[in-house]
Design a protein around this motif. Sequence first.
Motif, mmCIF file in Angstrom:
data_model
loop_
_atom_site.group_PDB
_atom_site.id
_atom_site.type_symbol
_atom_site.label_atom_id
_atom_site.label_comp_id
_atom_site.label_asym_id
_atom_site.label_seq_id
_atom_site.Cartn_x
_atom_site.Cartn_y
_atom_site.Cartn_z
ATOM 1 N N ALA A 1 0.820 -1.184 0.080
ATOM 2 C CA ALA A 1 0.122 -0.032 -0.032
ATOM 3 C C ALA A 1 0.916 1.203 -0.049
ATOM 4 N N VAL A 2 1.969 1.404 0.743
ATOM 5 C CA VAL A 2 2.657 2.526 1.001
ATOM 6 C C VAL A 2 3.499 2.657 -0.370
ATOM 7 N N ALA A 3 4.125 1.504 -1.061
ATOM 8 C CA ALA A 3 4.852 1.777 -2.391
ATOM 9 C C ALA A 3 3.727 2.243 -3.233
ATOM 10 N N CYS A 4 2.509 1.578 -3.449
ATOM 11 C CA CYS A 4 1.614 2.069 -4.535
ATOM 12 C C CYS A 4 1.148 3.630 -4.142
ATOM 13 N N SER A 5 1.111 3.946 -2.890
ATOM 14 C CA SER A 5 0.649 5.481 -2.766
ATOM 15 C C SER A 5 2.158 6.317 -3.168
ATOM 16 N N GLY A 6 3.210 5.799 -2.831
ATOM 17 C CA GLY A 6 4.419 6.593 -3.184
ATOM 18 C C GLY A 6 4.562 6.741 -4.748
ATOM 19 N N GLY A 7 3.881 6.127 -5.535
ATOM 20 C CA GLY A 7 3.506 6.101 -7.012
ATOM 21 C C GLY A 7 2.851 7.234 -7.524
ATOM 22 N N LEU A 8 2.229 8.076 -6.494
ATOM 23 C CA LEU A 8 1.558 9.268 -6.865
ATOM 24 C C LEU A 8 2.550 10.490 -7.385
ATOM 25 N N GLY A 9 3.838 10.215 -6.737
ATOM 26 C CA GLY A 9 4.668 11.405 -7.198
ATOM 27 C C GLY A 9 4.958 10.999 -8.747
ATOM 28 N N ARG A 10 5.116 9.880 -9.067
ATOM 29 C CA ARG A 10 5.244 9.673 -10.439
ATOM 30 C C ARG A 10 4.144 10.001 -11.257
ATOM 31 N N LEU A 11 3.180 9.693 -10.978
ATOM 32 C CA LEU A 11 1.992 10.137 -11.744
ATOM 33 C C LEU A 11 1.783 11.731 -11.887
ATOM 34 N N LEU A 12 2.039 12.415 -10.871
ATOM 35 C CA LEU A 12 2.118 13.960 -10.935
ATOM 36 C C LEU A 12 3.220 14.385 -11.993
ATOM 37 N N ALA A 13 4.449 13.954 -11.948
ATOM 38 C CA ALA A 13 5.618 14.213 -12.867
ATOM 39 C C ALA A 13 4.847 13.824 -14.371
ATOM 40 N N PHE A 14 4.395 12.894 -14.325
ATOM 41 C CA PHE A 14 3.697 12.292 -15.900
ATOM 42 C C PHE A 14 2.680 13.153 -16.271
ATOM 43 N N THR A 15 1.837 13.413 -15.318
ATOM 44 C CA THR A 15 0.819 14.660 -15.635
ATOM 45 C C THR A 15 1.423 16.127 -16.134
ATOM 46 N N ILE A 16 2.628 16.406 -15.527
ATOM 47 C CA ILE A 16 3.061 17.805 -15.953
ATOM 48 C C ILE A 16 3.708 17.434 -17.358
ATOM 49 N N MET A 17 4.256 16.366 -17.581
ATOM 50 C CA MET A 17 4.771 15.960 -18.864
ATOM 51 C C MET A 17 4.031 16.116 -19.911
ATOM 52 N N ILE A 18 2.681 15.466 -19.615
ATOM 53 C CA ILE A 18 1.714 15.425 -20.621
ATOM 54 C C ILE A 18 0.997 16.636 -20.912
ATOM 55 N N ALA A 19 1.033 17.638 -19.836
ATOM 56 C CA ALA A 19 0.333 18.897 -20.167
ATOM 57 C C ALA A 19 1.494 19.745 -20.904
ATOM 58 N N LEU A 20 2.914 19.555 -20.565
ATOM 59 C CA LEU A 20 3.827 20.396 -21.570
ATOM 60 C C LEU A 20 3.831 19.728 -22.727
ATOM 61 N N ALA A 21 3.705 18.455 -23.180
ATOM 62 C CA ALA A 21 3.533 18.141 -24.393
ATOM 63 C C ALA A 21 2.439 18.537 -25.216
ATOM 64 N N ALA A 22 1.165 18.625 -24.561
ATOM 65 C CA ALA A 22 -0.050 19.086 -25.063
ATOM 66 C C ALA A 22 0.125 20.406 -25.787
ATOM 67 N N VAL A 23 0.800 21.372 -24.840
ATOM 68 C CA VAL A 23 0.954 22.762 -25.502
ATOM 69 C C VAL A 23 2.100 23.123 -26.155
ATOM 70 N N GLY A 24 2.837 22.120 -26.271
ATOM 71 C CA GLY A 24 3.969 22.075 -27.429
ATOM 72 C C GLY A 24 5.329 22.639 -26.683
ATOM 73 N N LEU A 25 5.194 22.747 -25.227
ATOM 74 C CA LEU A 25 6.592 23.438 -24.676
ATOM 75 C C LEU A 25 7.604 22.203 -24.792
ATOM 76 N N THR A 26 7.550 21.126 -25.069
ATOM 77 C CA THR A 26 8.566 20.088 -25.174
ATOM 78 C C THR A 26 9.427 20.417 -26.372
ATOM 79 N N ALA A 27 8.800 21.016 -27.338
ATOM 80 C CA ALA A 27 9.756 21.618 -28.405
ATOM 81 C C ALA A 27 11.084 22.203 -28.220
ATOM 82 N N VAL A 28 11.013 22.537 -26.748
ATOM 83 C CA VAL A 28 12.345 23.526 -26.235
ATOM 84 C C VAL A 28 13.299 22.528 -25.964
#
Length: 206
Positions: free
Chosen positions: A37-64
């Motif tokens: 349970a604790v390890a799965c909950s720790g995975g929320l940090g990874r999901l937050l990072a991926f959410t940020i990456m997806i948002a950046l990709a959606a608006v085209g900022l990863t072109a930088v």
Amino acid sequence: MELSTLAVFIPACFALNMAPGPNNLLSISNASRYGFAVACSGGLGRLLAFTIMIALAAVGLTAVLHTSEWLFHGIKIVGAAYLFYLAVQLWRAQADSDVDENSAQVGLGRLARQEFLVAIGNPKAILLFTAFLPQFVDHSGAALSQFAQLGAMFLALECIAIGLYCYIGIHARRLFARSSGKRLFNRVCAALLASAASFLLVARRA
């Protein structure tokens, strides 16, 4: 979104989710030390990072990242250094006979922060979203809406991958029940994380 698109996207996406990268190795290690349970909950940090990456990709900022050599190398050096740090910490970790549940609960934020920093420190993961997700976007429709749907499905499948890798970690803890076995397992995971850091250092932009 058409069913034919989903029929291709979901298997391909889940294959990426299940790839044995640094975050998935970290989930195995954390589950073996702190429980499922604790390890799965720790995975929320990874999901937050991926959410940020997806948002950046959606608006085209990863072109930088595609055009900025120094930014790409800066991110990957910091990310690799953090992976090496985690590898050293895991190598030196005490092989306790039992899981300390109270200690695990207190360290939940620390595990989530670890997962976040490992994910956000991998520029290849950021570029993956700009290379993979747009292939399934129908540009005749609302691109941002489709990107949001694809990103949400990616995160949902990532949750399943986190659970599966944490489950593997639980079984690893049972297999290496003795202190000597746990020490060996910790050091194998440490070596794998250090290898992932080395691969990240030599990674180049596509």
